[in-house]
Write a protein that holds these residues in place. Sequence first.
Motif, PDB file in Angstrom:
ATOM      1  N   ALA A 158     -15.061   2.006  -0.026  1.00  0.00           N
ATOM      2  CA  ALA A 158     -14.812   1.493  -1.377  1.00  0.00           C
ATOM      3  C   ALA A 158     -15.408   2.425  -2.426  1.00  0.00           C
ATOM      4  CB  ALA A 158     -15.405   0.092  -1.526  1.00  0.00           C
ATOM      5  N   ARG A 202      -4.198  -1.762   4.957  1.00  0.00           N
ATOM      6  CA  ARG A 202      -5.338  -2.583   5.386  1.00  0.00           C
ATOM      7  C   ARG A 202      -5.551  -2.430   6.889  1.00  0.00           C
ATOM      8  NH1 ARG A 202      -3.101  -8.130   4.372  1.00  0.00           N
ATOM      9  NH2 ARG A 202      -3.146  -7.190   2.312  1.00  0.00           N
ATOM     10  N   VAL A 234     -13.112   5.432  -2.712  1.00  0.00           N
ATOM     11  CA  VAL A 234     -11.852   5.060  -3.371  1.00  0.00           C
ATOM     12  C   VAL A 234     -12.070   4.867  -4.877  1.00  0.00           C
ATOM     13  CG1 VAL A 234     -10.155   3.181  -3.586  1.00  0.00           C
ATOM     14  CG2 VAL A 234     -10.770   4.041  -1.325  1.00  0.00           C
ATOM     15  N   ALA A 264       0.162  -3.025   0.954  1.00  0.00           N
ATOM     16  CA  ALA A 264      -1.270  -3.320   1.075  1.00  0.00           C
ATOM     17  C   ALA A 264      -1.615  -3.685   2.520  1.00  0.00           C
ATOM     18  CB  ALA A 264      -1.663  -4.456   0.129  1.00  0.00           C
ATOM     19  N   THR A 267     -16.905  -0.427   5.117  1.00  0.00           N
ATOM     20  CA  THR A 267     -15.879  -0.666   4.094  1.00  0.00           C
ATOM     21  C   THR A 267     -16.463  -0.428   2.702  1.00  0.00           C
ATOM     22  OG1 THR A 267     -16.320  -3.051   4.250  1.00  0.00           O
ATOM     23  CG2 THR A 267     -14.366  -2.239   5.381  1.00  0.00           C
ATOM     24  N   ALA A 268     -17.756  -0.719   2.527  1.00  0.00           N
ATOM     25  CA  ALA A 268     -18.383  -0.449   1.226  1.00  0.00           C
ATOM     26  C   ALA A 268     -18.419   1.055   0.949  1.00  0.00           C
ATOM     27  CB  ALA A 268     -19.790  -1.046   1.178  1.00  0.00           C
ATOM     28  N   ILE A 310       0.336   0.129  -3.172  1.00  0.00           N
ATOM     29  CA  ILE A 310      -0.617  -0.867  -2.681  1.00  0.00           C
ATOM     30  C   ILE A 310      -0.912  -1.917  -3.751  1.00  0.00           C
ATOM     31  CG2 ILE A 310      -3.062  -1.207  -2.159  1.00  0.00           C
ATOM     32  CD1 ILE A 310      -2.932   1.397  -0.558  1.00  0.00           C
ATOM     33  N   GLU A 326     -19.520  -2.868   9.988  1.00  0.00           N
ATOM     34  CA  GLU A 326     -18.201  -2.571   9.419  1.00  0.00           C
ATOM     35  C   GLU A 326     -18.156  -2.924   7.934  1.00  0.00           C
ATOM     36  OE1 GLU A 326     -15.163  -4.326  11.898  1.00  0.00           O
ATOM     37  OE2 GLU A 326     -15.708  -3.063  13.600  1.00  0.00           O
ATOM     38  N   LEU A 339      -6.346   1.332   7.890  1.00  0.00           N
ATOM     39  CA  LEU A 339      -7.707   1.762   7.554  1.00  0.00           C
ATOM     40  C   LEU A 339      -8.740   1.147   8.493  1.00  0.00           C
ATOM     41  CD1 LEU A 339      -7.919   1.707   3.659  1.00  0.00           C
ATOM     42  CD2 LEU A 339      -8.169   3.677   5.187  1.00  0.00           C
ATOM     43  N   LEU A 340      -8.565  -0.141   8.769  1.00  0.00           N
ATOM     44  CA  LEU A 340      -9.535  -0.810   9.638  1.00  0.00           C
ATOM     45  C   LEU A 340      -9.558  -0.167  11.017  1.00  0.00           C
ATOM     46  CD1 LEU A 340     -11.590  -3.056  10.085  1.00  0.00           C
ATOM     47  CD2 LEU A 340      -9.712  -4.566  10.750  1.00  0.00           C
ATOM     48  N   VAL A 388     -12.377   2.687   9.477  1.00  0.00           N
ATOM     49  CA  VAL A 388     -13.575   1.841   9.364  1.00  0.00           C
ATOM     50  C   VAL A 388     -14.221   1.599  10.733  1.00  0.00           C
ATOM     51  CG1 VAL A 388     -14.405  -0.469   8.758  1.00  0.00           C
ATOM     52  CG2 VAL A 388     -12.824   0.740   7.228  1.00  0.00           C
TER      53      VAL A 388
END
Lengths: 189, 189
Positions: free
Chosen positions: A151, A124, A154, A120, A147-148, A113, A143, A127-128, A132
């Motif tokens: 994050a 992306r 991760v 990537a 994602t936060a 990635i 959303e 994951l969405l 997410v």
Amino acid sequence: MAKAGRRPGQTETREQILAAARGLFAENGFDATTIRAIAAEAGVNAALIHHFFGSKDQVFVAALALPVNPADVIRQAVAGPREQVGERLTRFFLSVWGDDEARQPFLALLRSIASNENAARMMREFLLRTVVRPIAAEFGIGELAMTATSAHLVGIAMLRYVVRVEPIASASDDDVIATVAPVIQHYFD
Amino acid sequence: MAKAGRRPGQTETREQILAAARGLFAENGFDATTIRAIAAEAGVNAALIHHFFGSKDQVFVAALALPVNPADVIRQAVAGPREQVGERLTRFFLSVWGDDEARQPFLALLRSIASNENAARMMREFLLRTVVRPIAAEFGIGELAMTATSAHLVGIAMLRYVVRVEPIASASDDDVIATVAPVIQHYFD
């Protein structure tokens, strides 16, 4: 070694499908790749792909040899009281990354990635759509907040298992959970 | 192009020092590398290194072409009320990563950390000594909480600028700060 009861050639067909899937996901991304297109590329019937793997998400998980299916993440998130979702997600995430065998494909993924735009883009979109959106909808949070949340987890993986900064690298799972989970929980409150 | 007023050869000496530093940091890590060892390797006087760069931290920042000095991070953290430290750190972090030119060396670093244990070790020791410990001590929070704070910011960088998952990839800095900063603030409360 072929398992007893398997038709000869089944393993190769499976591998053909996954190779076709890897190529198409890398080239066109997750969203634009259909089971039908993978079937055409692999020279098999689309029904066979459904039979082997189930959904497109599952083909993706198998093609990239991910140790975790997003369906498992969602199951963890929703299985229990809302005021403990931060803890459940953190504990589940650490249990996957803490497993030596599961960690390797994640590290490989992280590398690809960071160095490859096609990889990537695949992740992306994947994951969405598969993590997410469903979890944000389930809990009625934004959303952006979801994602936060992702994050944060991760980043924990990066510092704990990749960079291995102390003291988070050597702390027990329980200590990490006691520190991080209440903070992640705020995204769900 | 040499700047006016510079002695000829100064740029090369500087480059020699940085090349020696890069080699030693990669081989022995941040902690075990001394200014004296870098001077010996580069064939210069240790005083010259201090004169050019200042401290070992600063040699490291220059050798890896990092766009941010940890001293700047610390300055951001402490410059203002404690109840806004989450916001200051988040805003500063986004401003650095949001800058196209500053982002490139970070991406290169991320790649090398993910694929190279020597690079990971360098950063591990550097981060602990120059960011995690000083800020944790300044605010009287645990170093585990401080690594978790760093992890959250690193994860934001991964999902916003590397993987570029929506909606965090396209959200404005202000929207990201409004979502993330209050959560990060909990590590300091």
